[in-house]
Design a protein around this motif. Structure first.
Motif, PDB file in Angstrom:
ATOM      1  N   CYS A   7       0.826  -1.213   0.000  1.00  0.00           N
ATOM      2  CA  CYS A   7       0.000   0.000   0.000  1.00  0.00           C
ATOM      3  C   CYS A   7       0.859   1.261   0.000  1.00  0.00           C
ATOM      4  O   CYS A   7       0.531   2.241  -0.675  1.00  0.00           O
ATOM      5  CB  CYS A   7      -0.930  -0.003   1.212  1.00  0.00           C
ATOM      6  SG  CYS A   7      -2.253  -1.227   1.114  1.00  0.00           S
ATOM      7  N   ALA A  18      -3.600   8.661   1.472  1.00  0.00           N
ATOM      8  CA  ALA A  18      -4.779   7.869   1.822  1.00  0.00           C
ATOM      9  C   ALA A  18      -4.569   6.398   1.470  1.00  0.00           C
ATOM     10  O   ALA A  18      -4.905   5.504   2.252  1.00  0.00           O
ATOM     11  CB  ALA A  18      -6.006   8.425   1.100  1.00  0.00           C
ATOM     12  N   VAL A  19      -4.014   6.136   0.287  1.00  0.00           N
ATOM     13  CA  VAL A  19      -3.757   4.752  -0.117  1.00  0.00           C
ATOM     14  C   VAL A  19      -2.733   4.102   0.815  1.00  0.00           C
ATOM     15  O   VAL A  19      -2.885   2.947   1.224  1.00  0.00           O
ATOM     16  CB  VAL A  19      -3.272   4.706  -1.575  1.00  0.00           C
ATOM     17  CG1 VAL A  19      -2.788   3.308  -1.940  1.00  0.00           C
ATOM     18  CG2 VAL A  19      -4.387   5.148  -2.524  1.00  0.00           C
ATOM     19  N   ARG A  52      -2.256   4.804   3.876  1.00  0.00           N
ATOM     20  CA  ARG A  52      -2.894   4.575   5.172  1.00  0.00           C
ATOM     21  C   ARG A  52      -3.771   3.322   5.171  1.00  0.00           C
ATOM     22  O   ARG A  52      -4.054   2.749   6.229  1.00  0.00           O
ATOM     23  CB  ARG A  52      -3.728   5.790   5.564  1.00  0.00           C
ATOM     24  CG  ARG A  52      -2.923   6.938   6.141  1.00  0.00           C
ATOM     25  CD  ARG A  52      -2.029   6.476   7.250  1.00  0.00           C
ATOM     26  NE  ARG A  52      -2.057   7.385   8.382  1.00  0.00           N
ATOM     27  CZ  ARG A  52      -1.357   7.204   9.479  1.00  0.00           C
ATOM     28  NH1 ARG A  52      -0.571   6.152   9.597  1.00  0.00           N
ATOM     29  NH2 ARG A  52      -1.420   8.045  10.475  1.00  0.00           N
ATOM     30  N   ILE A  53      -4.211   2.887   3.983  1.00  0.00           N
ATOM     31  CA  ILE A  53      -4.927   1.613   3.922  1.00  0.00           C
ATOM     32  C   ILE A  53      -4.016   0.493   4.415  1.00  0.00           C
ATOM     33  O   ILE A  53      -4.466  -0.474   5.034  1.00  0.00           O
ATOM     34  CB  ILE A  53      -5.405   1.340   2.484  1.00  0.00           C
ATOM     35  CG1 ILE A  53      -6.464   2.374   2.078  1.00  0.00           C
ATOM     36  CG2 ILE A  53      -5.991  -0.065   2.366  1.00  0.00           C
ATOM     37  CD1 ILE A  53      -6.928   2.232   0.638  1.00  0.00           C
ATOM     38  N   CYS A  55      -1.870   0.802   6.800  1.00  0.00           N
ATOM     39  CA  CYS A  55      -1.940   0.842   8.267  1.00  0.00           C
ATOM     40  C   CYS A  55      -3.172   0.100   8.772  1.00  0.00           C
ATOM     41  O   CYS A  55      -3.130  -0.594   9.796  1.00  0.00           O
ATOM     42  CB  CYS A  55      -1.962   2.287   8.756  1.00  0.00           C
ATOM     43  SG  CYS A  55      -0.468   3.223   8.374  1.00  0.00           S
ATOM     44  N   PHE A  56      -4.278   0.238   8.046  1.00  0.00           N
ATOM     45  CA  PHE A  56      -5.496  -0.477   8.412  1.00  0.00           C
ATOM     46  C   PHE A  56      -5.309  -1.981   8.233  1.00  0.00           C
ATOM     47  O   PHE A  56      -5.735  -2.787   9.071  1.00  0.00           O
ATOM     48  CB  PHE A  56      -6.674   0.022   7.571  1.00  0.00           C
ATOM     49  CG  PHE A  56      -7.932  -0.770   7.734  1.00  0.00           C
ATOM     50  CD1 PHE A  56      -8.454  -1.042   8.984  1.00  0.00           C
ATOM     51  CD2 PHE A  56      -8.613  -1.237   6.619  1.00  0.00           C
ATOM     52  CE1 PHE A  56      -9.628  -1.775   9.141  1.00  0.00           C
ATOM     53  CE2 PHE A  56      -9.785  -1.970   6.754  1.00  0.00           C
ATOM     54  CZ  PHE A  56     -10.295  -2.242   8.011  1.00  0.00           C
ATOM     55  N   ALA A  57      -4.636  -2.390   7.140  1.00  0.00           N
ATOM     56  CA  ALA A  57      -4.392  -3.813   6.901  1.00  0.00           C
ATOM     57  C   ALA A  57      -3.511  -4.413   7.996  1.00  0.00           C
ATOM     58  O   ALA A  57      -3.673  -5.571   8.372  1.00  0.00           O
ATOM     59  CB  ALA A  57      -3.748  -4.014   5.532  1.00  0.00           C
ATOM     60  N   MET A  79      -7.638   3.191   9.609  1.00  0.00           N
ATOM     61  CA  MET A  79      -8.812   3.250   8.747  1.00  0.00           C
ATOM     62  C   MET A  79      -9.419   4.655   8.765  1.00  0.00           C
ATOM     63  O   MET A  79      -9.771   5.212   7.712  1.00  0.00           O
ATOM     64  CB  MET A  79      -9.854   2.231   9.201  1.00  0.00           C
ATOM     65  CG  MET A  79     -11.130   2.251   8.377  1.00  0.00           C
ATOM     66  SD  MET A  79     -12.383   1.103   9.002  1.00  0.00           S
ATOM     67  CE  MET A  79     -12.822   1.874  10.563  1.00  0.00           C
ATOM     68  N   ALA A  91      -7.336   7.021   6.682  1.00  0.00           N
ATOM     69  CA  ALA A  91      -7.495   6.783   5.245  1.00  0.00           C
ATOM     70  C   ALA A  91      -8.808   7.379   4.750  1.00  0.00           C
ATOM     71  O   ALA A  91      -8.839   8.073   3.718  1.00  0.00           O
ATOM     72  CB  ALA A  91      -7.436   5.289   4.945  1.00  0.00           C
ATOM     73  N   LEU A  92      -9.898   7.125   5.461  1.00  0.00           N
ATOM     74  CA  LEU A  92     -11.193   7.660   5.052  1.00  0.00           C
ATOM     75  C   LEU A  92     -11.186   9.187   5.046  1.00  0.00           C
ATOM     76  O   LEU A  92     -11.727   9.820   4.130  1.00  0.00           O
ATOM     77  CB  LEU A  92     -12.290   7.144   5.999  1.00  0.00           C
ATOM     78  CG  LEU A  92     -12.587   5.642   5.937  1.00  0.00           C
ATOM     79  CD1 LEU A  92     -13.601   5.261   7.017  1.00  0.00           C
ATOM     80  CD2 LEU A  92     -13.097   5.248   4.568  1.00  0.00           C
ATOM     81  N   PHE A 132      -9.184  10.445   2.024  1.00  0.00           N
ATOM     82  CA  PHE A 132      -9.951  10.310   0.779  1.00  0.00           C
ATOM     83  C   PHE A 132     -11.006  11.416   0.684  1.00  0.00           C
ATOM     84  O   PHE A 132     -11.234  11.972  -0.401  1.00  0.00           O
ATOM     85  CB  PHE A 132     -10.619   8.940   0.710  1.00  0.00           C
ATOM     86  CG  PHE A 132      -9.720   7.835   0.234  1.00  0.00           C
ATOM     87  CD1 PHE A 132      -9.069   7.925  -0.991  1.00  0.00           C
ATOM     88  CD2 PHE A 132      -9.515   6.700   1.004  1.00  0.00           C
ATOM     89  CE1 PHE A 132      -8.232   6.911  -1.435  1.00  0.00           C
ATOM     90  CE2 PHE A 132      -8.682   5.678   0.573  1.00  0.00           C
ATOM     91  CZ  PHE A 132      -8.037   5.786  -0.650  1.00  0.00           C
TER      92      PHE A 132
END
Length: 268
Positions: A23, A131-132, A134-135, A137-139, A166, A169-170, A173
């Motif tokens: 990511c 943002a991408v 940071r996805i 980080c969510f994963a 998450m 990231a949101l 975006f």
């Protein structure tokens, strides 16, 4: 409630590629592409931005690792005297931002370019690229928050919590959508980067207030605040200054081919 999903790494022999790294790489590629496209749209030379990408990524990784060690987790320095050189072992996104800023200051000074001319390009590239990233980080679920029954809570082992990767990231975006809407409408031209700094700082300060404090591996606090929250004060100051003081850059004339084959100049 969102289930806690573990994304397994991709194993290529002795090499293990984590979802976080994928990511981050995709985010960097997206940011670099959008930076160049926006520069071209503004009638600017995109080549300096392509050259800057190597500076920004390299310095950002090094500073991000050092910020992680010395600001967030100084206890890791006791593991090994070589821990400071393991740039892949622990990164701070805010430290990476600081590194990218330092690289930009040096790079644009050496190239004798005015950074402000490219400021909108940076805002429109960095926000979705970040943002991408940071996805990832969510994963990895590496930013757990406090316990909660919020409908966007992630069901971590041990109970539901906020997942700040998450949320970040949101939020980024959403900010990206706002910035592109403003660009398309022609509003706040030349001030998109200060706007991004101000809005992101406010959101990040709030998200960091939700970080967990009851786990074994938590971020350091100074006067009750995380290092990133102190950095948010600087971003807010820059954002307010840029929104008040910065003026829109002069329109660039870009070559257009006329109906008769002649070249005409069109101001943007």
């Amino acid at each position: 409630m969102i289930p806690y999903l573990h994304v397994p790494p991709i194993n290529l022999g002795p090499i293990h590629i984590e979802a976080f790294g994928i990511c981050v790489a995709l985010g960097i590629m997206l940011a670099a592409r959008l930076l160049s496209r926006q520069a071209e749209r503004e009638g600017l030379d995109p080549n300096p931005l392509q050259d800057y990408a190597l500076w920004g990524v390299g310095v950002g990784v090094v500073v991000g690792h050092l910020f992680h060690l010395f600001a967030y987790h100084p206890e890791e320095l006791s593991k090994s005297p070589f821990q400071i050189f393991k740039v892949w072992d622990g990164l701070s996104s805010f430290g990476g931002l600081i590194g990218g800023i330092l690289a930009a200051v040096v790079f644009f000074r050496i190239r004798k370019l005015r950074f402000r001319d490219y400021a909108d390009s940076f805002a429109l590239g960095v926000a979705p690229g970040w943002a991408v990233a940071r996805i990832g980080c969510f994963a990895a679920h590496d930013h757990p928050g406090v316990r909660t029954d919020f409908f966007l809570a992630v069901n971590f082992p041990g109970g539901p919590r906020h997942d700040l990767g998450m949320y970040d990231a949101l939020f980024l975006f959403a900010l990206s959508g706002l910035l592109y809407a403003l660009r398309n409408s022609g509003k706040l031209r030349g001030k998109l980067l200060p706007l991004l700094s101000l809005l992101y700082a406010c959101g990040r300060f709030f998200f960091d207030s939700l970080r967990a404090t009851d786990l074994s591996y938590v971020d350091a606090r100074y006067l009750g605040l995380t290092p990133a929250q102190f950095g948010c004060f600087a971003l807010i100051a820059f954002g307010l200054y840029g929104l008040v003081k910065w003026q829109a850059p002069a329109a660039k004339a870009t070559p257009q081919v006329g109906a008769g084959g002649g070249v005409q100049a069109q101001a943007r």
